[in-house]
Design an enzyme around this catalytic site. Structure first.
Site, PDB file in Angstrom:
ATOM      1  N   ASP A 109       0.967  -1.196   0.103  1.00 30.94           N
ATOM      2  CA  ASP A 109      -0.002   0.183   0.021  1.00 30.94           C
ATOM      3  C   ASP A 109       0.737   1.242  -0.067  1.00 30.94           C
ATOM      4  OD1 ASP A 109      -2.288  -1.586   0.086  1.00 30.94           O
ATOM      5  OD2 ASP A 109      -2.317  -1.500   2.308  1.00 30.94           O
ATOM      6  N   ILE A 110       0.105   2.367  -0.396  1.00 32.29           N
ATOM      7  CA  ILE A 110       1.144   3.876  -0.548  1.00 32.29           C
ATOM      8  C   ILE A 110       1.535   4.153   0.892  1.00 32.29           C
ATOM      9  CG2 ILE A 110      -0.965   5.082  -0.440  1.00 32.29           C
ATOM     10  CD1 ILE A 110       0.184   7.051  -2.399  1.00 32.29           C
TER      11      ILE A 110
END
Ligand code: URA
Length: 235
Positions: A102-103
């Site tokens: 995920d970012i």
């Protein structure tokens, strides 16, 4: 990639000499003679010929480990123009990430242009263990931990038994090491959400025997021969 760079990388001659070949009309891209020096070619799509002979980039496989920083997306290109993991590594050989973080997750991302190996690593049957250090709200009790250890069945997310241990426990939160054997979307966050402990911070520290160790965020290194051999042995 510019045509003369492609030609030089493919071993035709020096870049300067390749520019001369182009100006002399000796170079074709697909079915057209190209005499324009700035012409761009895509090594994966375009066919380049010098004097009728097809030029190809060296078929070199590259394997890189990156410590992904926060705010960077794990794709080869991003439609919103955000920074991607490939911005952090040399990319003469068009590597792309294997799997996703995920970012807002940091840590170990593998990048390669070896499609066969990427497929092997992503295939569910290999179940390579991925270890994360997680900061969660509160401290899970033994019942909650045993749910993770037994494996969960949350609507579309079914997890095999995870290895979990609490590393540190504070008043507000705790630091936990967890090893999982799938790579589903937001898997670790969903697992901890399920047991009622929201993830505040997430970092991947290993994939199978590959260890991030002291590689700093934003830094990368090439895998060793031994590490590459290990990954290929997972077949
Ligand atoms: N699990 C998550 O929730 N996020 C990640 O980035 C990786 C695993």
């Amino acid at each position: 990639m510019r045509l003369q760079k492609f030609m030089a990388h493919a071993g035709a001659a020096s870049r300067r000499k390749c520019e001369e070949f182009i100006k002399e009309g000796l170079v074709k891209v697909n079915d057209e003679v190209v005499t324009e020096l700035g012409t761009k070619v895509d090594p994966n799509v375009d066919r380049v010929y010098l004097n009728g002979k097809r030029l190809r980039l060296e078929n070199k496989n590259v394997y890189i480990m990156l410590n992904k920083p926060i705010g960077v997306v794990t794709t080869a290109s991003d439609e919103k123009d955000r920074e991607t993991v490939v911005d952090y590594v040399p990319n003469d050989y068009r590597v792309y990430p294997v799997g996703r973080l995920d970012i807002d997750t940091t840590g170990l991302v593998l990048l390669t242009n070896d499609g066969e190996l990427a497929n092997i690593l992503m295939h569910p049957k290999h179940e390579i263990g991925k270890t994360y250090i997680v900061t969660v709200e509160g401290t899970p009790n033994s019942h909650e931990l045993s749910l993770l250890r037994e494996g969960l069945d949350i609507r579309d997310l079914r997890t095999s038994p995870a290895n979990v241990k609490i590393l540190k426990s504070f008043k507000q939160d705790s630091i936990i090491e967890i090893e999982i054997f799938e790579g589903q979307n937001h898997q670790v966050k969903r697992m901890f959400d399920y047991i009622g402990h929201k993830v505040k911070k997430l970092k991947r520290i290993s994939m199978g025997k590959l260890q991030l160790n002291d590689l700093l965020p934003g830094n990368y290194r090439y895998l060793t021969e031994e590490e590459i051999k290990y990954l290929k042995g997972l077949k």
